[in-house]
Motif scaffolding. Structure first.
Motif, short mmCIF file in Angstrom:
data_model
loop_
_atom_site.label_atom_id
_atom_site.label_comp_id
_atom_site.label_asym_id
_atom_site.label_seq_id
_atom_site.Cartn_x
_atom_site.Cartn_y
_atom_site.Cartn_z
N ASP A 67 0.81 -1.22 0.00
CA ASP A 67 0.00 0.00 0.00
C ASP A 67 0.84 1.26 0.00
OD1 ASP A 67 -2.37 -1.58 0.23
OD2 ASP A 67 -1.99 -1.79 2.38
N GLY A 68 2.07 1.21 -0.50
CA GLY A 68 2.95 2.37 -0.46
C GLY A 68 2.35 3.61 -1.08
N PRO A 69 1.87 3.57 -2.34
CA PRO A 69 1.28 4.78 -2.94
C PRO A 69 0.08 5.31 -2.16
CG PRO A 69 1.78 3.14 -4.62
CD PRO A 69 2.00 2.48 -3.30
N ALA A 70 -0.77 4.41 -1.64
CA ALA A 70 -1.93 4.85 -0.88
C ALA A 70 -1.50 5.52 0.43
CB ALA A 70 -2.85 3.66 -0.59
N ILE A 71 -0.48 4.97 1.08
CA ILE A 71 0.01 5.57 2.32
C ILE A 71 0.55 6.97 2.05
CG2 ILE A 71 1.78 5.38 4.12
CD1 ILE A 71 1.50 2.35 3.90
N TRP A 72 1.29 7.14 0.96
CA TRP A 72 1.86 8.44 0.62
C TRP A 72 0.76 9.45 0.30
CZ3 TRP A 72 5.59 11.19 1.88
CH2 TRP A 72 6.06 12.25 1.12
N GLU A 73 -0.27 9.01 -0.43
CA GLU A 73 -1.39 9.90 -0.73
C GLU A 73 -2.12 10.33 0.54
OE1 GLU A 73 -2.58 11.48 -3.27
OE2 GLU A 73 -1.00 10.79 -4.63
N PHE A 74 -2.23 9.43 1.50
CA PHE A 74 -2.86 9.78 2.77
C PHE A 74 -2.05 10.86 3.49
CE2 PHE A 74 -3.13 9.17 7.39
CZ PHE A 74 -4.49 9.37 7.58
N LEU A 75 -0.72 10.73 3.48
CA LEU A 75 0.13 11.72 4.14
C LEU A 75 0.10 13.06 3.43
CD1 LEU A 75 3.24 9.48 4.97
CD2 LEU A 75 1.42 10.22 6.53
N LEU A 76 -0.26 13.08 2.14
CA LEU A 76 -0.26 14.33 1.37
C LEU A 76 -1.60 15.07 1.43
CD1 LEU A 76 1.72 13.38 -1.87
CD2 LEU A 76 2.55 14.45 0.22
N ARG A 77 -2.56 14.54 2.17
CA ARG A 77 -3.89 15.17 2.21
C ARG A 77 -3.86 16.63 2.68
NH1 ARG A 77 -8.27 10.67 4.41
NH2 ARG A 77 -8.15 9.29 2.58
N PRO A 78 -3.00 17.01 3.65
CA PRO A 78 -3.02 18.43 4.08
C PRO A 78 -2.50 19.40 3.02
CG PRO A 78 -2.03 17.02 5.76
CD PRO A 78 -2.13 16.21 4.52
N PHE A 79 -1.80 18.92 1.98
CA PHE A 79 -1.18 19.80 1.01
C PHE A 79 -2.12 20.04 -0.17
CE2 PHE A 79 2.22 17.48 3.15
CZ PHE A 79 2.99 18.52 3.63
N LYS A 80 -2.01 21.24 -0.74
CA LYS A 80 -2.82 21.60 -1.90
C LYS A 80 -2.00 22.43 -2.87
CE LYS A 80 -7.16 21.72 0.73
NZ LYS A 80 -7.66 20.46 0.17
N GLY A 81 -2.41 22.41 -4.13
CA GLY A 81 -1.77 23.24 -5.13
C GLY A 81 -0.30 22.93 -5.32
N GLU A 82 0.52 23.99 -5.29
CA GLU A 82 1.95 23.86 -5.53
C GLU A 82 2.62 23.05 -4.43
OE1 GLU A 82 5.70 23.86 -6.91
OE2 GLU A 82 3.84 24.37 -7.98
N GLN A 83 2.16 23.19 -3.19
CA GLN A 83 2.72 22.39 -2.10
C GLN A 83 2.49 20.90 -2.34
OE1 GLN A 83 1.00 23.91 1.51
NE2 GLN A 83 2.48 25.59 1.67
#
Length: 377
Positions: free
Chosen positions: A192-208
């Motif tokens: 589940d590596g990609p899914a875990i990374w996407e979960f960690l990226l939830r607070p970021f938006k746009g360029e971040q």
């Protein structure tokens, strides 16, 4: 009243101008930059302290990330051929276990078959060393040799040695715990590596969010490329030196080849350490002529690997100056011992890779961007 308001406004503007000039002149900019550097150093020390304090957790997770990055192409290949994620993960882990088990079995088999021969050769070599000592210009008496032997025996039977053995048993328990944790975390990273990374990226938006995605992709690519490239170089070194040791007739050629493979993951000094060990075994078991031949084989293989193989396999992944590698290696060894020496260089490569994609796919961070001639003037 209007006059007083005007004077008060002038005083405020004057004070603001003075404060602005204090922080914008040369010394003010130096003070700001110094405070920024101190803040970065403090944060770095805090991160390192936390990592070392929780090494039983952080180190297995980091190793699992490195191994998952190295195995990612295999997982991606299986998924492209419509293999379910769980089955692809099990196949990859099973393959790793089979390879490691085969290597371990070969090591045990080689040591069991050649232990008696090596012991006999070591005894003969020790006797030759004693005879050679008697030819030295200064004398070493039998009483002095016996005193050294008694000192070693006393240390082995002392309470200090016993406490060291207990510490070693505790270290083995910690190693087993960390190994189990690493395998479990590796399983989930592979599955589940990609899914875990996407979960960690939830607070970021746009360029971040885009920057965080670039950082993640660059980290996986750098770690995976480093491990695969280093493993290939290490395998070539181990095969070449192992064949040379077998031809010369050095005992335990296979275990020594495995040692060469493992030490190759420590840049700059790993190959030298393996060569010294192989030469010492050859010196004890086969004599000085064989040791010289072993040194020649090690130097030849390392030269071929360093000049031809490593630039092709590692050139794009490890874009670090030799001085940076040496400093990272030293710092990693001081902080984390052998494990720190192994992971320091790939982590430094990851940090450098992140700076190269900070502002875009091929747009490094401003302070790491190459200056054009007109910008240097």
């Amino acid at each position: 009243m209007g006059l007083f308001r005007t004077k008060d406004a002038e005083v405020v503007e004057h004070n603001a101008a003075v404060q602005s000039s204090i922080w914008t002149d040369a010394f003010g900019r130096l003070a700001i930059r110094s405070l920024q550097i101190i803040a970065v150093v403090v944060v770095g020390i805090a991160v390192i302290y936390t990592f070392l304090s929780l090494s039983l957790v952080t180190l297995p997770v980091l190793l699992a990330l490195i191994f998952a990055s190295a195995m990612y192409p295999l997982i991606a290949f299986l998924r492209r051929h419509r293999v379910p994620s769980l089955l692809a993960t099990i196949i990859a882990l099973f393959g790793v276990v089979v390879v490691l088990g085969l290597v371990g079995w070969l090591l045990v088999w080689a040591v069991e078959n050649q232990a008696s021969t090596l012991a006999k050769s070591a005894t003969e070599g020790f006797n030759q060393l004693q005879d050679w000592i008697t030819t030295l210009p200064f004398s070493i008496t039998d009483d002095q040799i016996e005193s050294v032997r008694n000192t070693v025996v006393d240390f082995v039977t002392s309470a200090q040695f016993g406490s060291g053995a207990l510490a070693g048993a505790s270290a083995i328990g910690s190693f087993a715990t960390g190994l189990v944790l690493m395998i479990v975390v590796l399983f989930f990273f592979l599955k589940d590596g990609p899914a875990i990374w996407e979960f960690l990226l939830r607070p970021f938006k746009g360029e971040q969010y885009a920057r965080a995605r670039r950082i993640g992709d660059k980290t996986v690519a750098t770690l995976g490329g480093y491990v695969r490239g280093t493993a290939t170089v290490a395998a070539v070194d181990a095969i070449g030196i192992g064949i040379g040791l077998a031809i010369i007739g050095v005992p335990l050629a296979l275990p020594l080849a495995v040692v060469v493979f493992l030490t190759a993951f420590i840049p700059l000094v790993g190959a030298t350490a393996a060569g010294i060990l192989a030469a010492l075994v050859a010196l004890v078991a086969n004599g000085p002529v064989a040791a010289i031949w072993v040194i020649a084989v090690v130097v030849l293989v390392n030269q071929l690997e360093g000049n031809f193989l490593q630039p092709v396999l590692m050139g794009r992944t490890l874009q670090l100056h030799g001085l940076v590698i040496l400093v990272a290696l030293t710092a990693g060894t001081i902080l984390g011992g052998v494990v720190g020496a192994v992971i320091a260089v790939p982590l430094m490569a990851v940090v450098w890779g992140i700076t190269q994609v900070w502002n875009g796919e091929h747009q490094p961070a401003e302070m790491f961007r190459k200056k054009r001639p007109e910008e240097v003037r």
